[in-house]
Design a protein around this motif. Sequence first.
Motif, PDB file in Angstrom:
ATOM      1  N   TYR A 129     -10.275  -8.983   7.669  1.00 13.47           N
ATOM      2  CA  TYR A 129     -10.518  -7.769   7.255  1.00 13.47           C
ATOM      3  C   TYR A 129      -9.403  -7.250   6.281  1.00 13.47           C
ATOM      4  CZ  TYR A 129      -6.297  -6.818  10.351  1.00 13.47           C
ATOM      5  OH  TYR A 129      -5.152  -6.640  11.040  1.00 13.47           O
ATOM      6  N   LYS A 130      -9.472  -6.494   5.651  1.00 16.14           N
ATOM      7  CA  LYS A 130      -8.413  -5.971   4.739  1.00 16.14           C
ATOM      8  C   LYS A 130      -8.470  -4.535   4.531  1.00 16.14           C
ATOM      9  CE  LYS A 130      -6.050  -7.266   0.377  1.00 16.14           C
ATOM     10  NZ  LYS A 130      -6.195  -8.016  -0.563  1.00 16.14           N
ATOM     11  N   PHE A 131      -7.249  -3.844   4.598  1.00 13.42           N
ATOM     12  CA  PHE A 131      -7.283  -2.479   4.436  1.00 13.42           C
ATOM     13  C   PHE A 131      -6.406  -2.168   3.168  1.00 13.42           C
ATOM     14  CE2 PHE A 131      -3.855  -3.305   7.671  1.00 13.42           C
ATOM     15  CZ  PHE A 131      -2.840  -2.364   6.966  1.00 13.42           C
ATOM     16  N   TYR A 132      -6.606  -0.981   2.781  1.00 11.85           N
ATOM     17  CA  TYR A 132      -5.755  -0.574   1.476  1.00 11.85           C
ATOM     18  C   TYR A 132      -5.295   0.905   1.950  1.00 11.85           C
ATOM     19  CZ  TYR A 132      -8.609  -4.142  -0.720  1.00 11.85           C
ATOM     20  OH  TYR A 132      -8.914  -5.499  -0.985  1.00 11.85           O
ATOM     21  N   LEU A 133      -4.020   1.077   1.449  1.00  6.03           N
ATOM     22  CA  LEU A 133      -3.505   2.418   1.878  1.00  6.03           C
ATOM     23  C   LEU A 133      -3.357   3.395   0.678  1.00  6.03           C
ATOM     24  CD1 LEU A 133      -2.064   4.162   4.210  1.00  6.03           C
ATOM     25  CD2 LEU A 133       0.039   2.913   3.469  1.00  6.03           C
ATOM     26  N   LYS A 134      -3.519   4.513   0.826  1.00  3.82           N
ATOM     27  CA  LYS A 134      -3.138   5.535  -0.404  1.00  3.82           C
ATOM     28  C   LYS A 134      -2.487   6.745   0.126  1.00  3.82           C
ATOM     29  CE  LYS A 134      -5.261   9.016  -3.450  1.00  3.82           C
ATOM     30  NZ  LYS A 134      -4.656  10.001  -2.808  1.00  3.82           N
ATOM     31  N   CYS A 135      -1.254   6.879  -0.253  1.00  7.72           N
ATOM     32  CA  CYS A 135      -0.492   8.146   0.038  1.00  7.72           C
ATOM     33  C   CYS A 135      -0.051   8.785  -1.105  1.00  7.72           C
ATOM     34  CB  CYS A 135       0.934   7.677   0.926  1.00  7.72           C
ATOM     35  SG  CYS A 135       0.402   6.611   2.411  1.00  7.72           S
ATOM     36  N   ILE A 136       0.677   9.830  -1.129  1.00  7.55           N
ATOM     37  CA  ILE A 136       1.202  10.628  -2.296  1.00  7.55           C
ATOM     38  C   ILE A 136       1.942   9.802  -3.408  1.00  7.55           C
ATOM     39  CG2 ILE A 136       2.541  12.521  -3.049  1.00  7.55           C
ATOM     40  CD1 ILE A 136       1.958  14.056  -0.552  1.00  7.55           C
ATOM     41  N   LYS A 137       2.956   9.055  -2.968  1.00 10.38           N
ATOM     42  CA  LYS A 137       3.536   8.238  -3.813  1.00 10.38           C
ATOM     43  C   LYS A 137       3.315   6.795  -3.575  1.00 10.38           C
ATOM     44  CE  LYS A 137       7.588  11.188  -3.806  1.00 10.38           C
ATOM     45  NZ  LYS A 137       8.966  11.293  -3.196  1.00 10.38           N
ATOM     46  N   TYR A 138       2.458   6.434  -2.996  1.00  9.49           N
ATOM     47  CA  TYR A 138       2.037   4.640  -2.737  1.00  9.49           C
ATOM     48  C   TYR A 138       0.521   4.769  -2.741  1.00  9.49           C
ATOM     49  CZ  TYR A 138       1.787   0.393  -0.467  1.00  9.49           C
ATOM     50  OH  TYR A 138       1.583  -0.867  -0.208  1.00  9.49           O
ATOM     51  N   LYS A 139      -0.051   3.590  -3.327  1.00 12.84           N
ATOM     52  CA  LYS A 139      -1.591   3.324  -3.491  1.00 12.84           C
ATOM     53  C   LYS A 139      -1.638   1.983  -3.647  1.00 12.84           C
ATOM     54  CE  LYS A 139      -5.650   4.634  -5.717  1.00 12.84           C
ATOM     55  NZ  LYS A 139      -6.433   5.573  -7.184  1.00 12.84           N
ATOM     56  N   ASP A 140      -2.280   1.446  -2.670  1.00 16.12           N
ATOM     57  CA  ASP A 140      -2.653  -0.167  -2.824  1.00 16.12           C
ATOM     58  C   ASP A 140      -3.712  -0.145  -3.828  1.00 16.12           C
ATOM     59  OD1 ASP A 140      -0.733  -1.178  -0.692  1.00 16.12           O
ATOM     60  OD2 ASP A 140      -2.194  -0.884   0.624  1.00 16.12           O
ATOM     61  N   LYS A 141      -3.601  -1.456  -4.655  1.00 18.09           N
ATOM     62  CA  LYS A 141      -4.726  -1.728  -5.630  1.00 18.09           C
ATOM     63  C   LYS A 141      -5.910  -2.180  -4.812  1.00 18.09           C
ATOM     64  CE  LYS A 141      -5.799  -4.587  -9.541  1.00 18.09           C
ATOM     65  NZ  LYS A 141      -5.375  -5.468 -10.494  1.00 18.09           N
ATOM     66  N   GLY A 142      -6.973  -1.567  -5.070  1.00 18.87           N
ATOM     67  CA  GLY A 142      -8.388  -1.888  -4.514  1.00 18.87           C
ATOM     68  C   GLY A 142      -8.644  -0.746  -3.422  1.00 18.87           C
ATOM     69  N   TYR A 143      -7.825   0.401  -3.292  1.00 19.25           N
ATOM     70  CA  TYR A 143      -8.338   1.594  -2.414  1.00 19.25           C
ATOM     71  C   TYR A 143      -9.370   2.243  -3.008  1.00 19.25           C
ATOM     72  CZ  TYR A 143      -8.223   6.121  -0.640  1.00 19.25           C
ATOM     73  OH  TYR A 143      -8.638   7.224   0.061  1.00 19.25           O
ATOM     74  N   LYS A 144     -10.389   2.514  -2.152  1.00 20.02           N
ATOM     75  CA  LYS A 144     -11.420   3.281  -2.698  1.00 20.02           C
ATOM     76  C   LYS A 144     -11.709   4.596  -1.927  1.00 20.02           C
ATOM     77  CE  LYS A 144     -14.195  -0.484  -4.220  1.00 20.02           C
ATOM     78  NZ  LYS A 144     -15.230  -1.409  -3.836  1.00 20.02           N
ATOM     79  N   ASP A 145     -11.615   5.737  -2.860  1.00 21.04           N
ATOM     80  CA  ASP A 145     -11.548   7.027  -2.302  1.00 21.04           C
ATOM     81  C   ASP A 145     -12.859   7.598  -1.716  1.00 21.04           C
ATOM     82  OD1 ASP A 145     -11.017   9.647  -1.107  1.00 21.04           O
ATOM     83  OD2 ASP A 145     -10.435  10.282  -2.983  1.00 21.04           O
ATOM     84  N   TRP A 146     -13.157   7.481  -0.341  1.00 19.70           N
ATOM     85  CA  TRP A 146     -14.360   7.838   0.235  1.00 19.70           C
ATOM     86  C   TRP A 146     -14.056   9.425   0.825  1.00 19.70           C
ATOM     87  CZ3 TRP A 146     -17.289   3.811   3.877  1.00 19.70           C
ATOM     88  CH2 TRP A 146     -17.645   2.783   2.951  1.00 19.70           C
ATOM     89  N   GLY A 147     -13.100   9.969   0.559  1.00 20.09           N
ATOM     90  CA  GLY A 147     -12.850  11.395   1.224  1.00 20.09           C
ATOM     91  C   GLY A 147     -12.287  11.052   2.360  1.00 20.09           C
ATOM     92  N   SER A 148     -11.325  12.146   2.884  1.00 24.30           N
ATOM     93  CA  SER A 148     -10.708  11.943   4.126  1.00 24.30           C
ATOM     94  C   SER A 148     -10.457  13.394   4.681  1.00 24.30           C
ATOM     95  CB  SER A 148      -9.324  11.209   3.959  1.00 24.30           C
ATOM     96  OG  SER A 148      -8.523  11.806   2.968  1.00 24.30           O
ATOM     97  N   LYS A 149      -9.967  13.170   5.797  1.00 22.99           N
ATOM     98  CA  LYS A 149      -9.537  14.604   6.385  1.00 22.99           C
ATOM     99  C   LYS A 149      -8.289  15.265   6.126  1.00 22.99           C
ATOM    100  CE  LYS A 149     -12.759  14.488  10.304  1.00 22.99           C
ATOM    101  NZ  LYS A 149     -12.700  14.400  11.807  1.00 22.99           N
TER     102      LYS A 149
END
Length: 149
Positions: A129-149
Amino acid sequence: MKKKIMILVFIVFFIIVAVISGISKHNNDIKNKENENKRYAEIKNSVKKAVEWNINAMYPNCPINDNFDEEKSKTTGNFYNSSFLIDNGYLKKDELLDVDGKNYCDVYVIIQSTFENPQDHQNNCSISYKFYLKCIKYKDKGYKDWGSK
């Protein structure tokens, strides 16, 4: 002559104050960046535990390895985000709280499975597995936005 000395002293004082405030701001920026990096590491650790818990629940007899294939992930694999992990009880929403204390980070997870026998998903298999994190000031390359709560 006294006016020139007073002006010179004022200029030197102003320069000293400016240098001290610049150094202080720089040190605060470094400390804030260290705190942000520490928080993002905590979030990643929580997500790692949640993803591995999920994988162990889905494939209890399959070992988890680190042979994640970036090219293969474009065509195969299971995908989910932080909402899946939260909704299924693998992760608490507070574990994704961003550094600002108000917003939440999101995660995009890719799971790749390899089975010796496609009919048997519990034996002679491996999961990566691999995961990508996205925060306000941080985003991993490869992150895809599927919508979140």
